[in-house]
Design a protein around this motif. Structure first.
Motif, short mmCIF file in Angstrom:
data_model
loop_
_atom_site.label_atom_id
_atom_site.label_comp_id
_atom_site.label_asym_id
_atom_site.label_seq_id
_atom_site.Cartn_x
_atom_site.Cartn_y
_atom_site.Cartn_z
N PHE A 26 0.70 -1.34 -0.06
CA PHE A 26 0.03 0.01 0.04
C PHE A 26 0.89 1.29 0.05
CE2 PHE A 26 -2.61 -3.29 2.47
CZ PHE A 26 -3.55 -3.40 1.28
N VAL A 27 1.87 1.30 0.89
CA VAL A 27 2.70 2.46 1.17
C VAL A 27 3.52 2.53 -0.22
CG1 VAL A 27 4.60 3.50 2.14
CG2 VAL A 27 2.88 2.26 3.32
N ALA A 28 4.03 1.38 -0.87
CA ALA A 28 4.98 1.51 -2.08
C ALA A 28 4.26 1.93 -3.13
CB ALA A 28 5.50 0.01 -2.39
N SER A 29 2.95 1.70 -3.35
CA SER A 29 2.30 2.07 -4.45
C SER A 29 1.80 3.25 -4.68
CB SER A 29 0.92 1.14 -4.62
OG SER A 29 1.33 -0.24 -4.76
N SER A 30 2.00 3.97 -3.40
CA SER A 30 1.59 5.56 -3.09
C SER A 30 2.58 6.25 -3.75
CB SER A 30 1.05 5.55 -1.79
OG SER A 30 2.26 5.71 -1.21
N VAL A 31 3.98 5.81 -3.56
CA VAL A 31 4.95 6.66 -3.91
C VAL A 31 5.79 6.35 -5.33
CG1 VAL A 31 5.44 7.28 -1.60
CG2 VAL A 31 6.74 4.96 -2.50
N ILE A 32 5.25 5.09 -5.78
CA ILE A 32 6.03 4.42 -7.16
C ILE A 32 5.15 4.74 -8.29
CG2 ILE A 32 6.86 2.35 -8.13
CD1 ILE A 32 7.87 1.67 -5.46
N GLY A 33 5.47 5.20 -9.21
CA GLY A 33 4.67 5.65 -10.33
C GLY A 33 4.59 4.42 -11.37
N GLY A 34 4.64 4.83 -12.64
CA GLY A 34 4.80 3.56 -13.69
C GLY A 34 5.85 2.91 -13.49
N VAL A 35 5.91 1.71 -13.93
CA VAL A 35 7.00 0.55 -13.83
C VAL A 35 6.66 -0.40 -15.18
CG1 VAL A 35 8.00 0.82 -11.74
CG2 VAL A 35 6.10 -0.67 -12.23
N GLU A 36 7.67 -0.73 -15.94
CA GLU A 36 7.50 -1.52 -16.99
C GLU A 36 8.64 -2.60 -16.93
OE1 GLU A 36 6.92 -1.09 -21.83
OE2 GLU A 36 7.86 0.52 -20.58
N TYR A 37 7.93 -3.90 -17.24
CA TYR A 37 8.87 -5.00 -17.38
C TYR A 37 8.79 -5.71 -18.61
CZ TYR A 37 8.28 -4.05 -12.36
OH TYR A 37 8.50 -3.53 -11.10
N THR A 38 8.88 -6.96 -18.73
CA THR A 38 9.10 -7.65 -19.91
C THR A 38 7.90 -7.59 -20.98
OG1 THR A 38 10.20 -9.59 -18.84
CG2 THR A 38 9.36 -9.83 -21.01
N GLY A 39 6.82 -7.45 -20.61
CA GLY A 39 5.58 -7.44 -21.42
C GLY A 39 4.50 -6.51 -20.89
N ASN A 40 4.63 -6.24 -19.55
CA ASN A 40 3.64 -5.62 -18.97
C ASN A 40 3.96 -4.19 -18.19
OD1 ASN A 40 0.94 -7.66 -18.72
ND2 ASN A 40 2.82 -8.68 -18.81
N LYS A 41 3.19 -3.35 -18.08
CA LYS A 41 3.63 -2.18 -17.34
C LYS A 41 2.33 -1.82 -16.21
CE LYS A 41 2.54 1.25 -20.77
NZ LYS A 41 3.15 2.34 -21.49
N PHE A 42 2.81 -1.22 -14.82
CA PHE A 42 1.73 -1.10 -13.92
C PHE A 42 1.96 0.36 -13.28
CE2 PHE A 42 3.49 -5.49 -13.81
CZ PHE A 42 2.29 -6.32 -14.29
N ASN A 43 0.89 0.90 -13.20
CA ASN A 43 0.70 2.41 -12.57
C ASN A 43 -0.58 2.22 -11.78
OD1 ASN A 43 1.11 4.71 -11.63
ND2 ASN A 43 0.78 5.67 -13.70
N TYR A 44 -0.57 1.75 -10.39
CA TYR A 44 -1.94 1.67 -9.85
C TYR A 44 -2.25 2.92 -9.29
CZ TYR A 44 -0.86 -3.44 -9.71
OH TYR A 44 -0.94 -4.50 -10.37
N ASP A 45 -3.54 3.23 -9.49
CA ASP A 45 -4.30 4.36 -8.90
C ASP A 45 -5.22 3.93 -8.13
OD1 ASP A 45 -5.00 7.03 -9.07
OD2 ASP A 45 -6.65 6.73 -10.44
N LYS A 46 -5.21 4.63 -6.90
CA LYS A 46 -6.17 4.30 -5.88
C LYS A 46 -7.40 4.72 -5.98
CE LYS A 46 -6.25 3.94 -0.75
NZ LYS A 46 -7.55 4.19 -0.58
N ASP A 47 -8.47 4.13 -6.04
CA ASP A 47 -9.93 4.45 -5.88
C ASP A 47 -10.17 4.62 -4.54
OD1 ASP A 47 -13.06 3.58 -5.85
OD2 ASP A 47 -12.77 4.57 -7.51
N LEU A 48 -10.94 5.55 -3.92
CA LEU A 48 -11.53 5.92 -2.61
C LEU A 48 -12.01 4.56 -1.97
CD1 LEU A 48 -11.30 7.91 -0.28
CD2 LEU A 48 -13.55 8.42 -1.05
N SER A 49 -12.87 3.78 -2.85
CA SER A 49 -13.68 2.67 -2.06
C SER A 49 -13.41 1.02 -2.66
CB SER A 49 -15.38 3.04 -2.14
OG SER A 49 -15.77 3.27 -3.53
#
Length: 714
Positions: free
Chosen positions: A669-692
């Protein structure tokens, strides 16, 4: 210094005083000085400087700066408006823990004794160890003890209501856009509005906020004249100032009568310069992205970091003339968004996870996947292969897990030890519940899986009791509020928006045609909203047939400009027919490209010609990209003697991303709040928190068929 830190400093400095010192907050108005404020509140300038370290003795005060003013007895007694008092409890300064301590229960230990030892309430221990609601403490039991931020008792801080107004949040506004408009920091906004969440950046449409009044204007006005102080350097005359600021000599003299009195512009003279008018109502996420200035950042570091010249930055943010200050919110044009990691319209700093891992952290993760081992007769290789090929859930699980194993080996080579447990949930909620009874949930760092929605909901609800994050490999959304779930698969809405924004950014005069069947009528309307001049081709839908009229389609084509055709359907026969017709329509006079906002399984049927798709430069949004000969693929081939499929690639990327983030913070939870987009072999991730509803991956690709290959577009 942020306002909250100022308050904290005051608590620590004054905690030992016998008599209670009182304070008020003051939003600086245009023209106010340190001396005038000291006179107004009957204190010395030194007293104000003492509690506001971010201002200097001879510095011009910036309008809307929120200052803490110590009150003399006479002034504090005279104040009648005392609202929004900020109180900090002696034991706990926040409701949510900042972390946990793992504790192994010893003989004769009690809840009362543990609460006294860790200076928390017994209820706090139970809340994060739900098993204790029904059971007594037992020797050897492992429990989580919440840790809270502790501060000294504070003094009363009084908000002077006359300096503030109520602001109603508009659509597409964020905390950052509003903070920029009012010239305050996010810390100040949080102090003025204690009801705002500290864990989320969420703002609701029509939400009411308390904000400092903008001197001489209202935020509803479209034109607000802003002035800044300017120290005249050596050799500067009226001509240079007119060229740089667009203000004539007559205008400057009217604003600064001392120019005439002193016989013209003099070096070192401080004058008022009118800034370009700012259209406040247009400062929102449609037009701008935002950046919060960090401590110790200056002009040189910030312009290099943002990739923008100081002059351009100054035009967008006139307040910078008074210098860079930590907490300032700067705006940049929306078209620069692709150059940065963006969350809620805010530019966030990139973190190099490989350089940030902590080898002392030992994550504990659990895999819950439907391997369906109860159906496999491992002694019969032929039947096993046949069943795997016929069952997508088994194929996905085995492929995903094989990639995950490579990720575990890769993280091990970095010095991170991972405790892994794997279960076959058999695609069954009942089996999932059975597994969870035996699983040690309160010691887990994260859970990966399950694949089906029903089992995912069961796992998420139980894991939430222990604040354990759950990473969903396949389910992209659910109607249930699952705040601890990370949905790694981008939703159709995210992918569709990605495609429409891409086309919008590339389009010039191209002729847009929409072909959508009845099931995709809502998509047709959505595309038409973005491109009002698009042409609509009527689709003929009968009980057993769906088709388009060739003559009607031909009549919609343009020979003057390129034709961009959106095809929205999941019927593979219809897709095959339309793509064939479009391909045959290409000529020297007619240029055609085909797009879709949702490349579903219908586009992957074998009857659809890849040659036609290639000729049409078929373009679509995707959660994954094509995999090159990467280090992962080489390692996978060495381990399994075959090339990794898309499931294995996804298994590697999701697991590797999770493990790197846990090795960085040991709290997803903490890591995702401070880390933006990351990309690997075939996928990339940028988690945006929804309130609920949890955390949603908003990262995706734009892919195109070209020359019988699939390439990624930037």
């Amino acid at each position: 210094m942020p306002f909250k830190l100022i308050v904290l400093a005051l608590m620590l400095l004054l905690g030992s005083c016998v008599s209670a010192q009182k304070f008020t907050s003051h939003a600086v108005k245009k023209g106010e000085t340190l001396e005038s404020l000291a006179k107004q509140y009957k204190v010395t300038p030194f007293n104000i400087l003492k509690y506001n370290k971010e201002i200097k003795r001879n510095e011009v005060l910036k309008p809307n700066t929120i200052l803490v003013i110590p009150l003399s007895a006479n002034v504090s007694d005279a104040l009648t408006v005392k609202t929004d008092t900020i109180e900090v409890e002696e034991k706990v300064a926040q409701k949510e823990p900042i972390g946990f301590t793992k504790h192994r229960v010893r003989k004769r230990e009690t809840l009362f004794g543990l609460a006294e030892r860790y200076r928390i309430e017994e209820e706090d221990i139970k809340r994060y160890n739900p098993v204790l609601y029904a059971n007594q403490l037992k020797k050897g039991m492992r429990i989580k003890i919440p840790k809270y931020l502790r501060v000294a008792p504070t003094e009363e801080v009084v908000i002077d209501e006359s300096n503030f107004e109520t602001y109603i949040v508009k659509e597409k506004e964020t905390r950052w856009s509003i903070a920029h408009t009012y010239g305050i920091s996010i810390d100040s906004m949080l102090v003025l509005n204690p009801s705002l969440s500290k864990d989320s950046d969420y703002l609701a449409f029509n939400q009411e906020l308390k904000l400092p009044k903008i001197a001489g204007s209202s935020v509803e006005m479209h034109d607000v004249q802003i002035y800044s102080s300017y120290t005249v350097p050596q050799g500067i005359g009226f001509y240079r100032l007119e060229k740089e600021y667009g203000v004539t000599a007559d205008e400057l003299i009217k604003l600064n009568p001392e120019i005439t009195e002193r016989g013209g512009l003099k070096e070192g003279m401080v004058i008022r310069i009118p800034e370009k008018k700012v259209e406040i109502a247009e400062v929102n996420t449609d037009n701008f992205i935002f950046y919060e200035v960090k401590p110790k950042e200056n002009e040189f570091r910030l312009t290099r970091k943002l990739g923008v010249g100081y002059k351009e930055l100054l035009e967008l943010n006139p307040a910078l003339r008074s210098g860079f200050k930590a907490g300032m919110v700067l705006k940049l044009p929306k078209n620069r968004a692709d150059d940065f990691d963006i969350k809620n319209a805010l530019i966030i700093d990139k973190v190099n996870l490989l350089d940030s891992i902590n080898t002392s952290i030992k994550p504990k993760i659990l895999f819950l996947l439907p391997f369906r081992l109860e159906r496999l007769d491992l002694a019969d290789t032929k039947s096993v292969r046949k069943l795997i090929n016929s069952r997508t859930d088994i194929k996905y699980s085995l492929g995903f897990y094989s990639g995950a194993m490579i990720a575990l080996d890769s993280i091990k080579s970095l010095g991170i030890s991972v405790d892994v447990k794997t279960y076959d949930n058999q695609l069954s909620v009942a089996k999932t519940k059975e597994i969870l009874v035996d699983a040690d949930l309160y010691n887990l760092s994260a859970i990966i899986g399950p694949l089906d929605t029903a089992s995912l909901k069961e796992v998420a609800v139980q894991a939430a009791n222990f604040n354990v994050p759950v990473v969903s490999p396949l389910v992209s959304n659910t109607d249930l509020s699952l705040r601890n779930v990370f949905f790694s698969e981008p939703t159709e809405t995210v992918l569709r928006e990605k495609m429409l924004s891409f086309v919008e950014g590339k389009r010039d005069l191209e002729n847009i045609i929409i072909i959508a069947d009845r099931k995709n009528d809502s998509v047709r309307k959505l595309i038409l909203e973005r491109f009002p001049n698009a042409k609509i081709l009527k689709v003929k839908e009968e009980e057993k047939n769906i088709a388009v009229n060739l003559e009607e389609l031909t009549a919609l084509f343009s020979e003057e400009t390129e034709n961009w055709v959106f095809l929205e359907s999941s019927d593979f026969k219809f897709i095959s027919s339309v793509s064939s017709i479009l391909n045959s329509s290409i000529s020297e006079e007619v240029k055609v490209k085909m797009y879709t906002t949702n490349k579903n399984k219908g586009f992957e049927n074998d009857v659809i010609s890849n040659l036609h798709l290639s000729n049409l430069n078929f373009t679509y949004p995707s959660a994954q990209r094509e995999v090159s000969n990467s280090a992962f693929t080489k390692r996978y081939r060495k381990e399994y003697s075959i090339a990794p499929d898309k499931y294995a690639v996804r298994g590697f990327d999701i697991t590797y991303d999770l493990l790197l983030k846990l090795a960085y913070k040991n709290d997803l939870f903490v890591a995702s709040s401070v880390i933006g987009g990351v990309e690997y072999t075939g996928n990339k991730f940028n988690y945006d928190k929804d309130l609920s509803s949890g955390y949603f991956n908003i990262a995706s690709y734009i892919m195109m068929y070209k020359n019988m290959r699939i390439k990624q577009l930037k």
